[in-house]
Scaffold this active site. Sequence first.
Site, mmCIF file in Angstrom:
data_model
loop_
_atom_site.group_PDB
_atom_site.id
_atom_site.type_symbol
_atom_site.label_atom_id
_atom_site.label_comp_id
_atom_site.label_asym_id
_atom_site.label_seq_id
_atom_site.Cartn_x
_atom_site.Cartn_y
_atom_site.Cartn_z
ATOM 1 N N ARG A 35 7.025 -41.228 18.023
ATOM 2 C CA ARG A 35 7.550 -42.104 17.136
ATOM 3 C C ARG A 35 6.539 -43.171 16.502
ATOM 4 N NH1 ARG A 35 13.673 -42.550 19.330
ATOM 5 N NH2 ARG A 35 14.531 -40.800 18.399
ATOM 6 N N LYS A 218 29.331 -27.906 19.740
ATOM 7 C CA LYS A 218 30.565 -28.073 18.984
ATOM 8 C C LYS A 218 30.694 -28.088 17.672
ATOM 9 C CE LYS A 218 32.102 -31.375 22.883
ATOM 10 N NZ LYS A 218 32.205 -32.655 23.166
ATOM 11 N N GLY A 374 17.654 -32.816 17.680
ATOM 12 C CA GLY A 374 17.015 -33.060 18.869
ATOM 13 C C GLY A 374 16.568 -31.757 19.483
ATOM 14 N N GLY A 397 20.433 -38.088 13.991
ATOM 15 C CA GLY A 397 21.822 -38.441 13.373
ATOM 16 C C GLY A 397 21.433 -38.660 12.020
HETATM 17 P P1 AMP Z 1 24.813 -29.934 19.905
HETATM 18 O O1 AMP Z 1 24.455 -31.343 20.530
HETATM 19 O O2 AMP Z 1 26.129 -29.785 19.428
HETATM 20 O O3 AMP Z 1 23.486 -29.335 18.767
HETATM 21 O O4 AMP Z 1 24.604 -28.911 21.097
HETATM 22 C C1 AMP Z 1 23.387 -28.636 21.861
HETATM 23 C C2 AMP Z 1 23.932 -28.097 23.070
HETATM 24 O O5 AMP Z 1 24.734 -26.653 22.862
HETATM 25 C C3 AMP Z 1 22.700 -27.762 23.981
HETATM 26 O O6 AMP Z 1 22.943 -28.331 25.276
HETATM 27 C C4 AMP Z 1 23.043 -26.365 24.307
HETATM 28 O O7 AMP Z 1 23.004 -25.987 25.942
HETATM 29 C C5 AMP Z 1 24.643 -26.068 23.951
HETATM 30 N N1 AMP Z 1 24.835 -24.623 23.936
HETATM 31 C C6 AMP Z 1 24.304 -23.846 23.012
HETATM 32 N N2 AMP Z 1 24.815 -22.644 23.051
HETATM 33 C C7 AMP Z 1 25.808 -22.865 24.270
HETATM 34 C C8 AMP Z 1 26.860 -21.995 24.557
HETATM 35 N N3 AMP Z 1 27.063 -20.584 24.334
HETATM 36 N N4 AMP Z 1 27.827 -22.361 25.781
HETATM 37 C C9 AMP Z 1 27.690 -23.568 25.819
HETATM 38 N N5 AMP Z 1 26.731 -24.506 25.358
HETATM 39 C C10 AMP Z 1 25.783 -23.998 24.521
#
Ligand code: AMP
Length: 416
Positions: A35, A218, A374, A397
Amino acid sequence: MNTIDTYDFAGKKAIVRVDFNVPLNENFEITDDTRIRAAIPTLKKVLEKGGSLIIMSHLGRPKGPAEKFSLKHVIARIEKYLGVKVQFAEDCQKADAQAAALKPGEVLLLENLRFYAEEEGKPRGLAEDASDDEKKAAKAAVKESQKGFVAKLASYADCYINDAFGTAHRAHASTALIAKYFPNDKMFGYVMEGEIKAIDTVLNNPKRPLTAILGGAKVSSKIGIIENLLDKVDNLIIGGGMVYTFIKAMGGKVGNSICEDDQIDTAKAIMAKAEAKGIDLMLRRNVVVADNFSNDANTQVVSNFDIPDGWEAMDASSESIAKWSKVIDNSNTILWNGPLGVFEMPNFAKSTNAMAELLAKATERGAYTLVGGGDSVAAVTQMGYADKVSYVSTGGGAMLEYLEGIELPGIKAIRE
Ligand code: AMP
């Protein structure tokens, strides 16, 4: 509108909001200075054009002044990259004399803005059992004193530059409110310009076909983005753990896979919207499943519509990667956010790494590729592909909110 390139900085003092929120180890040493390096071109430009700099930033989430969050820990690194001595104001509200004495070519760094609650405009130290009236009064009080806080910062300078894209989605004193003191002397720095141009290229001016790949854990955190993108893209690939909420919504068996039961209706609404738009979300596929959430778990490849009990989805299969690769090969603009598997575990990082490689190849043949968020940034960087895609967004974000179609306060304040 002013830009750094057109503005005449000669003899002027520029107050610049940067994002120097860098990670520090227990000895207060910087462990990643990305950064700081990102802001250097903006800072150098002002100095080259005969201006002086008052640099301001936050660092971490202090509740008040604290050694751990002091920006003095970054002084040496700024000096190294700028090649100029950096003066330091130990209190960002008491820098009048130092600011007044600045000569062209000189640099003053203000202590962490968030040592004051007024930066964020949120009350601090409220008792946990505070009543609604007390909360309201505390909020009103901090908003009132915020006016003086902003006015003080503004009084140091002749012009304002916002180069902190990472906080552009916050309407804080230094990221938005201060801009009104400089109606004819405010502008974006190069980091902000770059981020805005990259996202606008994808959202508003893409060379079609436009494909978005969204992964991550999620659905709940990506609903707004999916909805906004469905109005813009030609293809939308949904991957990662988020897929299983959709599979369940379709009546599939998800085993132990991550799944948000309270988002089933949202998933159904998204699928209906995609269908109405003729966009194939390509949700049903084979997947690598594991018998527990660890790197050396047993694995097998199964249909993601029929995951056995006791098994959970961990990574996309090579078959999915092959299908996605065809879509990507036919796309001229590609946006990627979020990992496609549990990429923190090397055995389940294959599809995320494969996507980084596909994007690098697409870039090489002339497609515009934007990677943000990230985890996907970490993936392209780890793979050594950060320089092989068109743009890597650093604002987690802020980028997500921009992709949702929200006008970010930090951008609005400069434009209006
Ligand atoms: P996000 O912060 O929603 O972008 O999610 C990122 C996280 O999603 C990372 O830590 C990944 O390990 C997790 N992730 C990706 N695919 C899967 C999966 N099939 N099951 C569980 N976690 C997942």
